[in-house]
Design an enzyme around this catalytic site. Sequence first.
Site, PDB file in Angstrom:
ATOM      1  CB  SER A 144       8.398  29.710  49.725  1.00  0.00           C
ATOM      2  OG  SER A 144       7.067  29.751  49.256  1.00  0.00           O
ATOM      3  CE1 TYR A 157       8.750  33.796  46.017  1.00  0.00           C
ATOM      4  CE2 TYR A 157       7.357  31.879  46.387  1.00  0.00           C
ATOM      5  CZ  TYR A 157       8.032  32.984  46.873  1.00  0.00           C
ATOM      6  OH  TYR A 157       7.997  33.277  48.224  1.00  0.00           O
TER       7      TYR A 157
HETATM    8  P1  NAP Z   1       8.149  41.824  50.440  1.00  0.00           P
HETATM    9  O1  NAP Z   1       7.465  42.734  51.393  1.00  0.00           O
HETATM   10  O2  NAP Z   1       7.885  41.935  48.990  1.00  0.00           O
HETATM   11  O3  NAP Z   1       9.717  41.879  50.734  1.00  0.00           O
HETATM   12  C1  NAP Z   1      10.683  41.413  49.851  1.00  0.00           C
HETATM   13  C2  NAP Z   1      11.971  42.136  50.145  1.00  0.00           C
HETATM   14  O4  NAP Z   1      12.978  41.762  49.183  1.00  0.00           O
HETATM   15  C3  NAP Z   1      11.797  43.653  50.015  1.00  0.00           C
HETATM   16  O5  NAP Z   1      12.593  44.290  50.974  1.00  0.00           O
HETATM   17  C4  NAP Z   1      12.336  43.893  48.628  1.00  0.00           C
HETATM   18  O6  NAP Z   1      12.731  45.217  48.387  1.00  0.00           O
HETATM   19  C5  NAP Z   1      13.515  42.954  48.633  1.00  0.00           C
HETATM   20  N1  NAP Z   1      14.044  42.802  47.293  1.00  0.00           N
HETATM   21  C6  NAP Z   1      13.447  42.283  46.212  1.00  0.00           C
HETATM   22  N2  NAP Z   1      14.234  42.385  45.143  1.00  0.00           N
HETATM   23  C7  NAP Z   1      15.386  42.982  45.568  1.00  0.00           C
HETATM   24  C8  NAP Z   1      16.575  43.374  44.929  1.00  0.00           C
HETATM   25  N3  NAP Z   1      16.791  43.177  43.621  1.00  0.00           N
HETATM   26  N4  NAP Z   1      17.544  43.959  45.660  1.00  0.00           N
HETATM   27  C9  NAP Z   1      17.359  44.200  46.981  1.00  0.00           C
HETATM   28  N5  NAP Z   1      16.235  43.849  47.643  1.00  0.00           N
HETATM   29  C10 NAP Z   1      15.265  43.252  46.932  1.00  0.00           C
HETATM   30  O7  NAP Z   1       7.744  40.354  50.803  1.00  0.00           O
HETATM   31  P2  NAP Z   1       8.011  39.458  52.101  1.00  0.00           P
HETATM   32  O8  NAP Z   1       6.834  38.626  52.239  1.00  0.00           O
HETATM   33  O9  NAP Z   1       8.478  40.256  53.247  1.00  0.00           O
HETATM   34  O10 NAP Z   1       9.177  38.531  51.516  1.00  0.00           O
HETATM   35  C11 NAP Z   1      10.364  38.234  52.220  1.00  0.00           C
HETATM   36  C12 NAP Z   1      10.823  36.838  51.827  1.00  0.00           C
HETATM   37  O11 NAP Z   1       9.869  35.896  52.303  1.00  0.00           O
HETATM   38  C13 NAP Z   1      10.926  36.618  50.324  1.00  0.00           C
HETATM   39  O12 NAP Z   1      12.043  35.804  50.030  1.00  0.00           O
HETATM   40  C14 NAP Z   1       9.644  35.863  50.014  1.00  0.00           C
HETATM   41  O13 NAP Z   1       9.752  35.084  48.864  1.00  0.00           O
HETATM   42  C15 NAP Z   1       9.504  35.033  51.261  1.00  0.00           C
HETATM   43  N6  NAP Z   1       8.175  34.511  51.516  1.00  0.00           N
HETATM   44  C16 NAP Z   1       7.113  35.334  51.693  1.00  0.00           C
HETATM   45  C17 NAP Z   1       5.872  34.772  51.940  1.00  0.00           C
HETATM   46  C18 NAP Z   1       4.639  35.599  52.158  1.00  0.00           C
HETATM   47  O14 NAP Z   1       3.557  35.014  52.228  1.00  0.00           O
HETATM   48  N7  NAP Z   1       4.709  36.890  52.277  1.00  0.00           N
HETATM   49  C19 NAP Z   1       5.729  33.398  52.013  1.00  0.00           C
HETATM   50  C20 NAP Z   1       6.834  32.599  51.826  1.00  0.00           C
HETATM   51  C21 NAP Z   1       8.056  33.168  51.585  1.00  0.00           C
HETATM   52  P3  NAP Z   1      11.689  46.258  47.712  1.00  0.00           P
HETATM   53  O15 NAP Z   1      10.763  46.684  48.813  1.00  0.00           O
HETATM   54  O16 NAP Z   1      12.581  47.342  47.211  1.00  0.00           O
HETATM   55  O17 NAP Z   1      10.979  45.527  46.614  1.00  0.00           O
END
Ligand code: NAP
Length: 252
Positions: A144, A157
Site C-alpha cells: 500500500s 492498517y
Molecule cells: P476490497 O474490495 O475491500 O477487497 C478486499 C478483499 O479482501 C475482498 O475480497 C475481501 O472480502 C477480502 N477479505 C477481507 N477480509 C477477509 C477475510 N477475513 N477472509 C477472506 N477474505 C477477506 O478492496 P481492494 O482495494 O480490492 O483491496 C485489495 C488489497 O489491496 C487489500 O490488501 C488492500 O489493503 C490493498 N490496497 C487497496 C488500495 C485501494 O486504494 N483500494 C490501496 C492500497 C492497497 P469481502 O468482500 O468478503 O470483504
Amino acid sequence: MLEMFSLKGKTAIVTGANTGLGQGMCVAFAEAGANVCGVARRSCQETKEKVLAVGGKFIEVMADLSSTEPVKRILDECIKEFGGADILVNNAGIIKREDAINVNEEDWQQVLNVNLNVVFFLSQEFAKRAILKNKGGKIINICSMLSYQGGIRVPAYAASKSAVMGLTKALCNEWAAKGINVNGIAPGYMATNNTQALRSDEARSEAILDRIPQGRWGTPDDLMGASIFLASSASDYVNGFTIAVDGGWLAR
Ligand code: NAP
C-alpha cells in the site's frame, strides 16, 4: 519476447478474489493463460464468470482469512484441482478507520491477522510445497502507499502494510536461492470497496485527487501489467522489491 510474460500452464492462487483488485488480477492471470484458484469468504461467482469469459479455468476456495486455520486446505484444494500452485497473490486485506487514541485491541488484532499474519503463514505453506518439489514460484504481496507513509486514522492498517513490505524483503532473502521470487505491489488510491469511505467524503476525496499526479483514482485494470510481470518469468531476477502502481502519488 512476449512469451516471457505468458502464464500458460501456471496456476495462480489469489486471495480476496471476489471483488476489487483481487478480481482484477484473477482476470489478468487468466488472460495471460493461468488457471486461477480464487480464495474468498464470499462467493466468487462474478469473478468466475469473468475468468471463464476470457477462456480461463477457475475454482473457488471458501476461506475466512482472519485466522491461519484454512491455510493448508487452500493449498490442498488448489493442488487437487490443478496439480500445483505456481503463483500466490496475498491480496485479501481490511482497513478500519478510527482515531489512534480510540482503537481497541480487537480491531487492531483483526487487521493484523488478515493483513499480516495470514500473509506470512500462507506464504510459508506455499514455499514449503514449492521447495519440496524444487520448482520455485512467485509470491506477490499487495502492499500500500501506507507501506511508505503513515496515513490518517488507520494505524493498524499502516502498521500491517509497512510490515508486509518488510516481510517481502525478509522472505526474498531466504527463498530467492530456492527459486521463489517474493515481490510486492503497492497500489495507490484505487476505486474499490476499500476506499469507498474516502471517496464518499468530498473533502478527503478532492484532497487525494489533487495530490495524484495522474489526476484520477486507479482501477483494478491498472494492476494488470505489474501483476502479470511479477507472476511471470519476465521478472525472474526481480526479488524483494515493491512496485508502486500509484499514478505518481509517491513522487510528490
Ligand atoms: P476490497 O474490495 O475491500 O477487497 C478486499 C478483499 O479482501 C475482498 O475480497 C475481501 O472480502 C477480502 N477479505 C477481507 N477480509 C477477509 C477475510 N477475513 N477472509 C477472506 N477474505 C477477506 O478492496 P481492494 O482495494 O480490492 O483491496 C485489495 C488489497 O489491496 C487489500 O490488501 C488492500 O489493503 C490493498 N490496497 C487497496 C488500495 C485501494 O486504494 N483500494 C490501496 C492500497 C492497497 P469481502 O468482500 O468478503 O470483504
